[in-house]
Structure formats: C-alpha cells, structure tokens
Design a protein around this motif. Structure first.
Motif: not given
Length: 500
Positions: A185-193
């Motif tokens: 159920a987890l998700y992980f966010s990544f910053n996009i430039t």
C-alpha cells in the motif's frame, strides 16, 4: 692511440679519461685537464685491449660534475624555471577545481556521492505510514551529509540536476524494492525539476528506472512545484506522465504562479501545503485565512492534501480538524536513510496510539531511528532460486541486473565498471536476503575470479569500491573445476564454521 680510444668509447670525451700503455704509463695528451680539483670519485669504468695492450679508463668525479654544472648553468636555470611554471600550473588547476563549486558537483556525481533519503508521510485518519518523500543528500567525504540547500540551486543552474536526480531515483528504486514487496500500500514521491520535464524522452528515462521488477510506477508519486506548471510544454509532459500510470503531486501549493485552470488541465492527484503556511500555527491559533483557503479549495477540487513541516501537536490538531488527509514533518520522523526507514516503519507500526474520542489518532513522535538497531542475523533464510555463479553473472549483466556505468571521465583501461554497493543492493533485493549475506556472496564471486576490483578507480576518501566483470567469466573459470551453487554458498554462510 687516440683513434683506438675513441673507437672503443664514442662518449669518452665527455668524462675524465686516461689512456694507459702496456707498461702502465698514462699517455698525457689523452687526459682531460680539469680547472678544479677532481675530488671524490663517483663512477669509474675501464676496458683493456689484449691485442693493442692498451687500457682505457673512464671516470666521473665531483670536480667533473661541478665543472659541467658551471658550464651549463644557463640551460639548467631555464629548465628549473620551466619545471616550476609547470608545477605552479598544475597546482593552480587543482586549486581551481576545488574552488569551483560546479567542478565539485561534477566530481561528486562521477563518484556517485548523492544518496536518497526518505521522510515518512503519515495518514491523519489512521496514523499509519502511507509512504515517503525521497530527498537527495550529498554524502560529502569531509563534511558528512549535506542538505539540498547547499547544492540544489547550483545543480539546477548547471543542468547537473538531471543526471543527479536520475541516479538518486535509480538508487532509491533498488533499495525500496523490498519495502514495496512487504508493504504493497505504500507509495514514494520523487521531486521532478523543470530541466527534467524539458529533457527529450524523459518519460522513457522514467520507464527504464521504474519497472515492475523493482518499484512499479503505480507506487511512484512525481512531485512538481507550482511554479513549474506555467507553460504548455510542461503541462503536456505532465499529462503524458500521468497517462503512463504515474501519480502527480503539486508541491509548495500556494507559493507559485500557476493558474487554477492549469491545475485542472494537469489533473494532479495530491496537493502539498508548503511548510511556510504550517509553521506559524500554535496553540493559540484559531484561524489562518490563507491556509484555510488552500484547504477549502483542495476539498472543493476533491484533491487530497499533504501538509509539510508538521512539528508540533498543535499543528497536527489544527490540520486534522480541517480535514487534511496526510502530514509529514519532524513530529512524525526526520529525514532518514532508506536502510533506517526499513527498520523505522516496522517499529512505528508496532504500537500505534489509539484514536482520541473524536476519532483522530494521537500523533506518535518518532525521532530518527537509532543506528544501534540491527536486523537479527539469525533470520530464517528465504528460499532462493537455484543459480550457479555463471547464471548469476548473466543476470547481473542483464537489463534487470546491475547498471553497468561508463567511467570514461577517469577510468581508461576498463571502460565499464559498477559500484560494489549497487551489486550488494541488487543481490539483497533479488534474493530477499540481508545485506550481510549479499556482501559475502559478492566476496565469494570476487575470490572465484568472476569479478575483479578496479584498483585504479578506487578513491580511499569515499566509501565506494569499483569492480568490473571478468571478460571470460561466462566461458568458465579455468582456475576452478566448478563453481558452487550460490544457494548452497549462502546456506553455508549461516553455519558456525562459515566459509574459509
């Protein structure tokens, strides 16, 4: 006699020489007369001709060297000046590289010193961790872990942010794969430039990074700041990413300059409230007009909210009372390494506090997990596929295996090599074993001659060792009759005696 002497040694005239006749008497007209005392003898060599009964003796003395230096003083001075200028130029170039911030970033990128860290995101309704934001840190060899404020601005200006972000996402993908396997159920966010959004074929780059075997795209949340969604090109790129299956979040909502129409066109999945709107909330706060407007707008658009920078109970209660769904901040946990996050999530869910009378759980403070907590080494060994060493090496070389990187900036003799830490991560993820077992398997492969250490690339100032595959390892190792089954190797590592 003169002709004979010069025939025997063409360079005899350069040094002190004596020509001695058969009776041992020197021939005076063949000797070099020094203006200074000969002094200590440094070198001497003689040759004897039985037919001519002549001996030629050549020698170098302190006086001769002094005379030569005096006669060649001008040439030696020019040579010394040239060497000094060359040395000064080399030192200046080295100091210039160290003083140039962009050059330091390039060196850190080549040495893979940028690491993924995670800050957990918690559901306000259940109190459970629902995922985390992956943040970049610089593992500086002298200064330790550096925050993004010290290098992100320069990285964006120099466009180094694109390879830096891609490298950090790839590292995080490999290290988070076992977490996703255990917590679906987890998700992980990544910053996009913005530079990444403008990069051609950026969607294909993401497809190569995130795959079903490691971190599937349905578990990935891509974050863009509000100021990035201001042109048609960025909007089109974001719509294409969302159509490909990625979730999108609008970061720092309320601080940018995009219009609400562009937000509707992109159709984001999350809105993130900037920490500046949260940090002024305290026990006496009853209303924050701008913050309340952002929350109300998100509810109207039916977009879930993530509040950043939550550090106190008062901030938690204020946001929970207004229906904010998710929070992240020091109240829950500080940013931590992925290895620490894997241990943290189990400890955090072990004893969640009970909800209050209003149905809202009490926030559970959780400082960064202690480095002394370790995974038990006597865990039962999970079933692993039956691989021989050759089959393992085939997988490691494959598309789903270790990413073999080009070291052309420094490595000349071996154009391709990989980082040992990545190999350990890959083995641990592929077989679901501890890193200790993966390290021992890698050591065994090295001892068997399947992979070898690239000593010329190893920098003792950082923590990485570089290796390469042995060229003909696939064809069989000639120094060993057969390679053991690695499943048996891993099991023997559990034995008290281990492997010698």
């Amino acid at each position: 006699m003169s002709r004979l002497a010069l025939q025997w040694s063409g360079d005899a005239h350069r040094w002190d020489r004596q020509l001695i006749a058969g009776r041992g008497e020197p021939v005076p007209w063949m000797n070099v007369i020094l203006s200074t005392d000969r002094g200590k003898l440094l070198w001497e060599q003689s040759s004897w001709s039985p037919a001519g009964r002549v001996r030629l003796i050549q020698s170098i003395s302190v006086g001769h060297v002094r005379a030569r230096l005096e006669s060649s003083a001008f040439v030696l001075l020019l040579l010394a000046v040239g060497l000094m200028l060359a040395l000064m130029g080399a030192l200046q170039s080295r100091f210039r590289d160290r003083a140039n911030p962009q050059r330091r970033l390039e060196i850190a990128l080549r040495k893979r010193r940028f690491e993924p860290f995670v800050q957990p995101i918690v559901s306000v309704q259940s109190g459970r961790c629902v995922g985390g934001e992956v943040l970049m840190r610089w593992a500086h060899p002298a200064r330790g872990i550096l925050p993004p404020l010290e290098f992100i601005g320069l990285a964006e200006e120099s466009r180094l942010i694109v390879p830096m972000s891609n490298m950090v996402m790839a590292k995080a993908r490999d290290r988070l794969a076992p977490v996703i396997e255990a917590h679906r159920a987890l998700y992980f966010s990544f910053n996009i430039t913005p530079a990444q959004l403008r990069t051609p074929n950026f969607d294909k780059t993401l497809d190569r990074i995130f795959d079903e075997a490691s971190l599937p795209r349905q578990h990935v949340l891509l974050e863009v700041t509000e100021r990035d969604v201001v042109d048609a090109g960025s909007e089109a790129a974001l719509r294409a990413l969302r159509a490909a299956g990625y979730k999108l979040a609008l970061d720092d909502f309320g601080t940018g300059q995009s219009s609400l129409a562009s937000i509707e066109r992109v159709n984001v999945d999350r809105l993130k409230i900037d920490r500046e709107f949260v940090r002024h909330v305290d026990e006496s706060t009853t209303v924050r007009p701008v913050l309340d407007t952002i929350i109300s707008l998100a509810h109207t658009l039916q977009i879930p909210l993530i509040a950043e920078g939550v550090e106190t109970d008062a901030q938690w209660d204020y946001l929970a009372a207004r229906g904010v769904q998710y929070v992240q901040g020091y109240l829950i946990a500080r940013t931590m390494a992925i290895e620490d996050f894997i241990r943290w999530i189990e400890a955090y869910h072990a004893d969640l506090p009970e909800p209050t009378a209003l149905g809202v759980p009490t926030p559970k403070r959780s400082p960064q997990i202690s480095e002394n907590i370790t995974i038990p080494s006597d865990e039962p060994l999970k079933a692993m596929p039956k691989f021989t060493a050759e089959e393992l090496l085939d997988e490691m070389r494959g598309l789903d295996g270790i990413e073999v990187r080009d070291r052309r900036h420094h490595l000349r003799r071996y154009p391709q090599c990989f980082v040992a830490a990545d190999a350990v991560t890959w083995i641990a993820s592929r077989w679901s074993v501890s890193r200790a077992v993966a390290v021992r398997i890698g050591e065994r492969l090295t001892a068997l001659g399947c992979i070898e250490h690239v000593a010329s690339e190893h920098d003792f100032a950082d923590a990485f060792l570089f290796f390469r595959f042995v060229a003909n390892a696939n064809d069989g190792v000639t120094s060993h009759e057969s390679l053991p089954d690695l499943d048996a190797v891993a099991r023997r590592l559990r034995d008290p005696d281990g492997i010698a």
